[in-house]
Design an enzyme around this catalytic site. Structure first.
Site, mmCIF file in Angstrom:
data_model
loop_
_atom_site.group_PDB
_atom_site.id
_atom_site.type_symbol
_atom_site.label_atom_id
_atom_site.label_comp_id
_atom_site.label_asym_id
_atom_site.label_seq_id
_atom_site.Cartn_x
_atom_site.Cartn_y
_atom_site.Cartn_z
ATOM 1 N N GLU A 172 40.866 33.022 45.416
ATOM 2 C CA GLU A 172 40.825 33.260 43.978
ATOM 3 C C GLU A 172 39.463 32.999 43.346
ATOM 4 O O GLU A 172 38.800 32.013 43.663
ATOM 5 C CB GLU A 172 41.854 32.368 43.267
ATOM 6 C CG GLU A 172 43.291 32.691 43.635
ATOM 7 C CD GLU A 172 44.274 31.990 42.718
ATOM 8 O OE1 GLU A 172 45.087 32.684 42.089
ATOM 9 O OE2 GLU A 172 44.206 30.745 42.630
ATOM 10 N N GLU A 190 43.414 36.342 42.587
ATOM 11 C CA GLU A 190 43.061 36.564 41.196
ATOM 12 C C GLU A 190 41.555 36.753 41.132
ATOM 13 O O GLU A 190 40.794 35.941 41.687
ATOM 14 C CB GLU A 190 43.465 35.384 40.310
ATOM 15 C CG GLU A 190 44.929 35.359 39.949
ATOM 16 C CD GLU A 190 45.256 34.246 38.961
ATOM 17 O OE1 GLU A 190 46.332 34.310 38.356
ATOM 18 O OE2 GLU A 190 44.431 33.316 38.798
ATOM 19 N N ARG A 229 37.853 29.095 43.849
ATOM 20 C CA ARG A 229 36.772 28.782 42.905
ATOM 21 C C ARG A 229 37.473 28.490 41.589
ATOM 22 O O ARG A 229 38.149 29.349 41.020
ATOM 23 C CB ARG A 229 35.806 29.955 42.768
ATOM 24 C CG ARG A 229 34.713 29.699 41.755
ATOM 25 C CD ARG A 229 33.727 30.853 41.596
ATOM 26 N NE ARG A 229 32.950 30.643 40.386
ATOM 27 C CZ ARG A 229 33.265 31.123 39.191
ATOM 28 N NH1 ARG A 229 34.319 31.907 39.040
ATOM 29 N NH2 ARG A 229 32.512 30.838 38.147
#
Length: 622
Positions: free
Chosen positions: A495, A517, A457
């Site tokens: 992520e 992340e 994303r």
């Protein structure tokens, strides 16, 4: 060809955050104009469209060099562009000692040999990626953190730096981040460096994947995380946060973890190499489809042709972006395999793969874009399907899922001996345009193999959105949902999704290297709550799961939109002896806090320890 200019505001996130911790971490561990001699396809080749160029060893080196230099110039800054290209080399030798072929690889570019073995195509020279300089007219903010979407495979490189300056001549540089793979390579004659220490000194790179390759001494340097699978290395130096080796002869031992942070598995439990296009002894085009194997180590081609089956190119429907989905589905229903030539395909209705053993192979980062909320690719609950080399983008209208493997609660026709396999399949929600999906990848079938994926994303792009606007516009609830049993992932990069990035509900799952992340853009803590729990873990194993294995995993936080936001745990798993995590960590990238590594265990990754990982060697503790 139209090249999308890079976002001038970019990288207040990944680049800025990681620049803060660089010094500490490194110490601690469309068609290009072609010369007349360069045929778009080569004599006797199938028509692979205008974005595939096939080189022959009889072509002058200067002409090949000119073609590839022009390609790099067009693609080096085209991070959010629409051009896609593949440059293929017929068997033979390219470049000489006096006139080496030195290739630089830009965005959405595939460089591949057309031999049955990697040794059939030899590049005397280099194949490289350097840091990209994002500001001041391409002279400053030089880094590799956004060097995404490129492929190198199935050839040999005899490193020859003739004509390069002293620093550039010291290695073959491959400074990349996510959605980049090295496969089926034989590299000799020098050092392979996974960072570019010549452009503005050592700078961060953020990810990577090697498989089925024989390599010289490798300098890792500033790569934050990396997976090397089923390969041979003459040596490996340095590490930053999370370096994983699975089935690699010559891999470093993990006994000193976390200093250095190596995770080493002697063999890979389940593997299947990516299909590849090649020409046989008569010059006919074929696709080699490697077989699935268990407990593997080293390269698949050491003793001859990689075990598997060969499919003539005539058994494929060779698609172009202009082909309607109805035509593609009709060809698949007739028993054809699918070869996606380079380009961007608008998909208003899903491509449906219903027959066992179907191969869907993309060239040059072929990209499927959801239109009107479609599911661009839907794979039935049948054994042996292979999807490789395909990127899938969300569209503006929300899709329920971008790639579905098997029907929910179906799971009746899978095969441990012949698993459905996803190789180099990448996902994007936002970036080049607004995108929205509920889930990116949903795996419902049992015995599926995920061999390298980046599920993203977007934290930046050309949509012109602020962080808060992006949070409310580029919607992506979950990156990966695994409901099937005995699913294996080798190289799972996920992520920035807005709830759990990965949810694993199936039994007996295995992940070897997980990189995550958390989202940069939640506006407030209230936007980042899981009920009464602060935030969503980057990796969630379902509460009812009783057996699961995770090797070498990291969850990073950079809440740039609101640095006061907390996430309670990087990993959340059932407290049961059969669910085991080996070498997991969290790290703060200068904004936000992860309070614990897993289930309340591990110290906080907060602003007092920016860039310093918090490790848990084993959970539960032995």
């Amino acid at each position: 060809m139209t090249i999308q200019q890079p976002d001038g505001r970019r990288r207040t996130g990944r680049a800025m955050a990681l620049g803060v911790v660089l010094a500490t971490a490194v110490m601690t561990a469309g068609a290009t104009g072609l010369p007349a001699s360069a045929s778009p396809h080569g004599p006797g080749a199938p028509d692979l469209g205008p974005n595939v160029t096939v080189f022959d060893p009889a072509m002058p080196v200067a002409d090949i060099q000119a073609t590839l230099d022009a390609a790099h110039a067009a693609q080096v800054d085209a991070e959010m562009g629409t051009a896609r290209h593949a440059y293929l080399f017929r068997p033979g030798t390219y470049g000489t000692a006096e006139h080496p072929l030195q290739i630089k690889v830009g965005y959405y570019t595939e460089i591949a040999g057309l031999g049955a073995s990697p040794t059939d195509v030899v590049i005397n020279g280099k194949v490289e990626v350097y840091n990209r300089c994002l500001t001041d007219g391409g002279t400053a903010n030089c880094l590799a953190l956004v060097n995404f979407w490129r492929t190198l495979s199935n050839l040999s490189i005899n490193i020859n730096a003739a004509g390069q300056d002293g620093c550039r001549s010291s290695a073959n540089f491959w400074a990349v981040s996510q959605a980049v793979s090295l496969r089926r390579l034989d590299v000799t004659g020098g050092t392979l460096s996974l960072m570019d220490y010549c452009t503005a000194g050592p700078q961060y790179a953020s990810g990577g994947f090697i498989a089925d390759s024989r390599l010289p001494a490798v300098t890792n340097g500033s790569q934050q995380q990396w997976l090397t699978r089923d390969s041979e290395v003459a040596g490996w130096s340095n590490a930053v946060w999370n370096q994983v080796f699975s089935g690699v002869a010559g891999a470093p031992a993990e006994s000193a973890f976390p200093d250095p942070p190596y995770t080493t598995l002697d063999t890979t439990p389940v593997s299947r190499e990516k299909p590849f296009l090649y020409t046989d002894a008569r010059g006919r085009y074929q696709v080699r489809v490697p077989a699935a194997r268990r407990n593997t180590r080293g390269v698949s081609w050491a003793d001859g042709l990689t075990p598997g089956r060969t499919i003539p190119i005539g058994d494929f429907f060779v698609a172009r972006p202009s082909d309607p989905v109805q035509v593609i589905n009709s060809q698949l229903a007739r028993g054809k395999h699918l070869l996606l030539t380079p380009g961007v395909y608008d998909i208003p209705r899903g491509i449906e793969v219903k027959r066992p053993d179907t191969v869907v192979l993309g060239l040059g980062h072929a990209t499927l874009t959801a239109v009107n909320g479609s599911t661009p690719l839907d794979v039935a609950d049948v054994p042996g399907v292979i999807v490789a080399g395909v990127t899938i983008d969300a569209g503006e209208r929300k899709s329920p899922v971008l790639l579905r493997v098997g029907k929910p609660n179906g799971r009746g026709h899978s095969s441990a001996a012949n698993p459905t396999t996803l190789s180099d399949v990448y996902f994007r929600v936002g970036g080049p345009h607004v995108g929205s999906t509920d889930v990116a990848l949903e795996v419902n079938s049992d015995d599926v193999l995920i061999d390298h994926t980046w599920v993203w994303r977007a934290d930046h792009g050309v949509e012109g959105l602020t962080d808060t606007q992006r949070w409310n516009t580029n919607l992506g609830r979950t990156g990966v949902v695994v409901n099937g049993d005995r699913v294996t992932a080798t190289g799972l990069f996920v992520e920035h999704f807005q709830q759990y990035n990965t949810v694993w509900n199936g039994e007996a799952g295995t992940t070897i290297l997980y990189q995550n992340e958390l989202p940069y853009d939640p506006p407030t803590q209230a936007d980042w709550m899981n009920g009464k729990v602060k935030g969503w873990a980057g990796y969630k194993v379902g509460d009812r799961v009783r057996t699961h294995r995770l090797y070498g995993a990291g969850v990073y936080v950079f809440n740039q939109n609101n640095p006061d936001i907390h996430t309670e745990n990087g990993f959340e798993v059932p407290r049961t002896p059969g669910v085991r995590l080996h070498h997991v960590m969290t790290v703060n990238l200068s904004a936000g806090t992860i309070d614990h590594v897993v289930n309340g265990v591990g110290e906080a990754a907060d602003a007092t320890r920016t860039g310093a990982p918090v490790y848990v060697t084993d959970y539960p503790a032995p």
